[in-house]
Design an enzyme around this catalytic site. Structure first.
Site: not given
Length: 442
Positions: A222, A250, A282
């Protein structure tokens, strides 16, 4: 206010900082010198110096910006419409009517909370459906969800490893991972970011004296927006009889042709990874984390991991939102295609204007390395004032000379949004001129 710090201004700032810090240190405190003195906490002095510097420069903090509504490709901050590059809503599934409907239906059936630990009274069918879907997604036998992504790494690594073990990890690994290692008492050996040769050396040197070993990586970092060489990581783990754990927080919905993550992106058999970790906050529009692995270790974690046994179960609307988001992701891979095209395009636009995007592969995370925390904060504020929201990473979260802005791209950003972001940053940067590092922090 001038964008830069002249030599005179820098000396004046340093004098103010020193004077204010001396005054604060000299101020009487009833707990001074005792175990109750909070000023002795690690990093407290550096944090205070940064806050003093921002105050002395009349520079508002770029942190804790309040969004007034749904944060997708666009948002509202402080009552103003902005192009939003500050959120993890990568595929714009948070706010999708189907996801919202699933969450509302779960509330109607189960309520907002399951009101208990799953092992005692909090188990629901939704948990089992979501975990089965996550296991299938990663090509594993089973999965287990937790109420927090950060807590997932802390409790699993802290429970899995022990004082006689070793954890070899990328130096850029997330804080939740290092906290988990610290909790476990295992020996922690970082290696230079994405240097798999260094990873092998650390593993070879430490493995002989350890009972168990873990190689710990992220699928999509990230801070830098890049990925490890997964095939080589699998080979290293096998050669040294170690487990391989990959944090895909991610990576899910971002990497690979259909969003299945780093294994799909690099053509690696996912079964070579022993433990897949991911988050629901996310791409999957909820909140929480999970581990996907072999059925025996998942069953063991379900019955013994503190973060599972002693925690309330995942809230029904969050589990339902994540499950519906995963269903949409499976059915609509074109969202991933749009996201990846946007990430590459923004990286291209920024580089064309002379900005350092580091190692970003242009998937969804595009950092711009600025260096100075003061300049980074000023740029973030200038961007927001011009209607572009992004994330700011400054000292002490990173060393002073590696402060950066981070653009988090989503599938619904338009070409106009991307162009506006690059042009606005170029304009804001030119308007600031040169800014030096914080005195005493370089």
């Amino acid at each position: 206010m001038s964008g830069g710090l002249s030599a005179t201004a820098r000396l004046a700032l340093l004098a103010r900082l020193s004077k204010r810090r001396s005054a604060e240190d000299a101020a009487p405190r009833p707990d001074a010198g005792s175990a109750r003195d909070f000023s002795t906490l690690p990093g407290m002095r550096d944090y205070g110096m940064l806050q003093t510097a921002l105050s002395s420069l009349d520079l508002p903090s770029p942190l804790f910006q309040r969004h007034d509504g749904l944060a997708g490709a666009h948002s509202r901050v402080g009552g103003r419409d902005v192009v939003n590059f500050a959120s993890y809503n990568y595929l714009n599934l948070n706010g999708d009517p189907r996801v919202q409907a699933a969450a509302k239906a779960a509330i109607d059936r189960y309520g907002v909370s399951v009101s208990g630990a799953r092992i005692t009274a909090g188990e629901r069918e939704l948990h089992q459906e979501l975990e089965a879907a996550l296991a299938e997604w990663h090509g594993t036998e089973a999965a287990l969800t937790f109420v927090s992504g950060h807590a997932t790494n802390v409790t699993v690594i802290g429970h899995l490893m022990g004082p006689r073990d070793v954890v070899v990890h990328d130096a850029a690994i997330h804080n939740s991972c290092t906290e988990g290692v610290r909790l476990s008492g295992a020996r922690r050996l970082p290696f230079a970011h994405n240097d798999m040769g260094a990873a092998e050396k650390e593993m070879a040197a430490s493995r002989r004296g350890a009972q168990r070993a873990l190689l710990l990586l992220e699928g999509h970092y990230s801070m830098d927006g890049d990925s490890p060489d997964l095939a080589r990581a699998v080979a290293i783990a096998r050669r040294h009889d170690a487990w391989l754990m990959v944090d895909e927080a991610h990576g899910l919905g971002v990497l690979g042709a259909t969003g299945r993550g780093v294994a799909e992106a690099q053509g690696v058999d996912p079964t070579g990874v022993d433990l897949w970790m991911g988050t629901l906050s996310k791409t999957l529009s909820g909140s929480g984390g999970y581990i996907a692995a072999r059925r025996d270790v998942i069953d063991w974690l379900r019955h013994t991991a503190p973060g599972s046994v002693y925690s309330v179960g995942l809230a029904p609307p969050l589990a339902a939102a994540a499950l519906e988001s995963l269903r949409i992701l499976r059915a609509e891979p074109e969202r991933v295609t749009r996201l990846q095209a946007n990430g590459r395009r923004l990286r291209e636009l920024l580089r064309a204007r002379g900005f350092d995007t580091g190692f970003s592969q242009g998937s969804a995370i595009v950092p711009v390395i600025i260096g100075s925390s003061i300049r980074t904060a000023r740029l973030a504020n200038a961007m927001l004032a011009r209607g572009v929201a992004l994330q700011t990473v400054t000292f002490p979260a990173v060393p002073e000379q590696s402060a950066r802005l981070r653009f988090f791209v989503c599938a619904d950003h338009t070409e106009a949004d991307l162009l506006r972001a690059a042009e606005t940053l170029a304009e804001a940067s030119a308007g600031l001129g040169a800014v030096e590092a914080l005195p005493g922090l370089g």
